[in-house]
Design an enzyme around this catalytic site. Structure first.
Site, PDB file in Angstrom:
ATOM      1  N   GLY A  31       1.214  -1.431  -0.077  1.00 56.50           N
ATOM      2  CA  GLY A  31       0.629  -0.116   0.080  1.00 56.50           C
ATOM      3  C   GLY A  31       0.401   1.044  -0.462  1.00 56.50           C
ATOM      4  O   GLY A  31       1.964   1.211  -0.138  1.00 56.50           O
ATOM      5  N   HIS A  34       1.757   4.390  -5.435  1.00 57.32           N
ATOM      6  CA  HIS A  34       2.473   5.874  -6.059  1.00 57.32           C
ATOM      7  C   HIS A  34       2.984   5.272  -7.439  1.00 57.32           C
ATOM      8  O   HIS A  34       2.403   4.168  -7.291  1.00 57.32           O
ATOM      9  CB  HIS A  34       4.020   5.800  -5.796  1.00 57.32           C
ATOM     10  CG  HIS A  34       4.457   5.096  -5.213  1.00 57.32           C
ATOM     11  ND1 HIS A  34       5.569   4.118  -6.399  1.00 57.32           N
ATOM     12  CD2 HIS A  34       5.417   4.348  -3.991  1.00 57.32           C
ATOM     13  CE1 HIS A  34       6.527   2.922  -5.916  1.00 57.32           C
ATOM     14  NE2 HIS A  34       6.644   3.260  -3.849  1.00 57.32           N
ATOM     15  N   HIS A  37       4.110   1.365  -8.346  1.00 56.79           N
ATOM     16  CA  HIS A  37       3.216   0.487  -8.496  1.00 56.79           C
ATOM     17  C   HIS A  37       2.410   0.074  -9.417  1.00 56.79           C
ATOM     18  O   HIS A  37       1.541  -0.510  -9.973  1.00 56.79           O
ATOM     19  CB  HIS A  37       2.621   0.778  -6.785  1.00 56.79           C
ATOM     20  CG  HIS A  37       2.918   0.749  -5.728  1.00 56.79           C
ATOM     21  ND1 HIS A  37       2.881   1.884  -4.528  1.00 56.79           N
ATOM     22  CD2 HIS A  37       3.675  -0.395  -4.798  1.00 56.79           C
ATOM     23  CE1 HIS A  37       3.617   1.270  -3.488  1.00 56.79           C
ATOM     24  NE2 HIS A  37       3.814   0.051  -3.761  1.00 56.79           N
ATOM     25  N   GLY A 149       8.605  -5.239  -8.718  1.00 54.17           N
ATOM     26  CA  GLY A 149      10.009  -3.672  -9.540  1.00 54.17           C
ATOM     27  C   GLY A 149      11.366  -3.981  -9.030  1.00 54.17           C
ATOM     28  O   GLY A 149      11.348  -4.451  -8.405  1.00 54.17           O
ATOM     29  N   LYS A 151      13.437  -1.909  -8.766  1.00 51.69           N
ATOM     30  CA  LYS A 151      13.341  -0.994  -7.189  1.00 51.69           C
ATOM     31  C   LYS A 151      14.206  -2.114  -5.696  1.00 51.69           C
ATOM     32  O   LYS A 151      15.383  -1.874  -5.171  1.00 51.69           O
ATOM     33  CB  LYS A 151      12.229  -0.427  -6.668  1.00 51.69           C
ATOM     34  CG  LYS A 151      11.989   0.167  -5.634  1.00 51.69           C
ATOM     35  CD  LYS A 151      13.518   1.359  -4.940  1.00 51.69           C
ATOM     36  CE  LYS A 151      12.502   2.066  -3.665  1.00 51.69           C
ATOM     37  NZ  LYS A 151      12.560   1.126  -2.432  1.00 51.69           N
ATOM     38  N   ASP A 152      13.593  -3.008  -6.001  1.00 53.21           N
ATOM     39  CA  ASP A 152      13.566  -4.291  -4.768  1.00 53.21           C
ATOM     40  C   ASP A 152      14.413  -5.724  -5.357  1.00 53.21           C
ATOM     41  O   ASP A 152      13.405  -7.059  -5.648  1.00 53.21           O
ATOM     42  CB  ASP A 152      12.682  -4.686  -3.835  1.00 53.21           C
ATOM     43  CG  ASP A 152      11.958  -3.392  -3.339  1.00 53.21           C
ATOM     44  OD1 ASP A 152      12.574  -2.954  -2.100  1.00 53.21           O
ATOM     45  OD2 ASP A 152      11.014  -2.791  -3.991  1.00 53.21           O
ATOM     46  N   GLN A 155      15.213  -8.961  -3.657  1.00 48.60           N
ATOM     47  CA  GLN A 155      14.150  -9.113  -3.383  1.00 48.60           C
ATOM     48  C   GLN A 155      13.962  -9.958  -4.563  1.00 48.60           C
ATOM     49  O   GLN A 155      12.403 -11.129  -4.305  1.00 48.60           O
ATOM     50  CB  GLN A 155      12.862  -8.472  -2.613  1.00 48.60           C
ATOM     51  CG  GLN A 155      11.551  -8.482  -2.684  1.00 48.60           C
ATOM     52  CD  GLN A 155      10.392  -7.327  -2.580  1.00 48.60           C
ATOM     53  OE1 GLN A 155      10.197  -7.271  -1.193  1.00 48.60           O
ATOM     54  NE2 GLN A 155       9.811  -7.178  -3.219  1.00 48.60           N
TER      55      GLN A 155
END
Ligand code: AMP
Length: 280
Positions: A31, A34, A37, A149, A151-152, A155
């Site tokens: 959640g 932005h 997401h 993403g 970005k991670d 992960q």
């Protein structure tokens, strides 16, 4: 958009849609949505006939309980953004729905080396929690594609390994990092930055770009030191400035000419921990 809080209800709805011929793209989130997401939702919408987003702030992946308490929540605004993006299904479970018998009661996975470096080393138990909740969500949603993403970055690698370990037939789609105009990677945690911290935070991306642009000319050790000095001069506390093989995150002491690489940075500004990476 249909919103579900209950596992049985969402499972029933998705299997009905699958029987009608839908293929399911899934975007798990915590959640405070932005444009990063939303780019995942849009990509999933291009490639699937049913787009499912989950919003669940997973307590088991927060090694720092203060971070959990302060994690931004903006459910109403999130719903508006998802509606505009054309998301079909939102799964919004309570903690008791995901962990009815307590947080220790669901299967966890061992990510080995991937959990021993960088984020794994800085945040003990974090990837165990991520793996636990994503495994649970994948069993509920049973998508054909999972959208993550870049970005991670670490992960993404952990979750690819999870999909392998769970032996799922599932495409894992990694989407590019969405950035603010000054290069700062969009993140839910950015909302907690003060105005001056927000301006200073762009230095992380500047460091990544300099690591990228100096790969032909400099030794990584020199560039890394320059970055650490610059981050410190701006008042950030560096956790790591690292270079790794982009395929398996083997840490590298210097630039390679024959391997895809990724540079990764984690740094704190005040209480807020920011991460970012760039492919070389
Ligand atoms: P989070 O809500 O932070 O757990 O993120 C949910 C998903 O959105 C993860 O797959 C993230 O990697 C992805 N994501 C977060 N920030 C960005 C961004 N700036 N650009 C693209 N994807 C992102």
């Amino acid at each position: 958009m249909v919103i579900f809080k209950n596992i049985n209800d969402i499972k029933k709805y998705i299997s009905l849609k699958k029987a009608e011929g839908c293929n399911v793209g899934f975007v798990p989130t915590m959640g405070a949505l932005h444009a990063g997401h939303i780019s995942l939702i849009e990509k999933s919408k291009q490639e699937n006939t049913l787009v499912v987003c989950s919003i669940f702030v997973n307590p088991t992946q927060f090694n720092d309980k203060k971070d959990l308490e302060k994690y931004p929540v903006s459910t109403e605004a999130d719903i508006e953004l998802l509606l505009t993006a054309g998301c079909d299904v939102l799964f919004l479970p309570a903690v008791s729905e995901i962990y009815p018998d307590g947080e220790g009661h669901f299967k966890t996975y061992d990510f080995g080396y991937l959990d021993s470096i960088l984020e794994g080393a800085q945040r003990p138990g974090h990837f165990r929690g991520v793996g636990q909740v994503v495994a649970r969500l994948l069993e509920i949603v049973e998508p054909s594609s999972l959208y993550l993403g870049q970005k991670d970055y670490q992960q993404c690698m952990v979750l690819k390994k999870l999909v392998e370990m769970m032996e799922l037939k599932l495409n894992v789609i990694i989407c590019p990092t969405m950035r603010e105009a000054d290069g700062l990677a969009m993140s839910s945690r950015n909302r907690r930055l003060t105005e001056s911290q927000r301006v200073i935070s762009a230095v992380i991306y500047q460091c990544l770009v300099s690591i990228q642009s100096k790969q032909q000319t400099d030794r990584f050790a020199i560039v890394k030191k320059e970055c650490e000095d610059l981050l410190a001069a701006k008042g950030l506390a560096t956790e790591y400035v690292a270079l790794a093989d982009a395929r398996d995150l083997t840490l590298l002491g210097d630039y390679q000419t024959d391997a895809p690489m990724v540079a990764l940075i984690a740094a704190r500004i005040g209480e807020i921990r920011l991460i970012d990476n760039i492919l070389l």
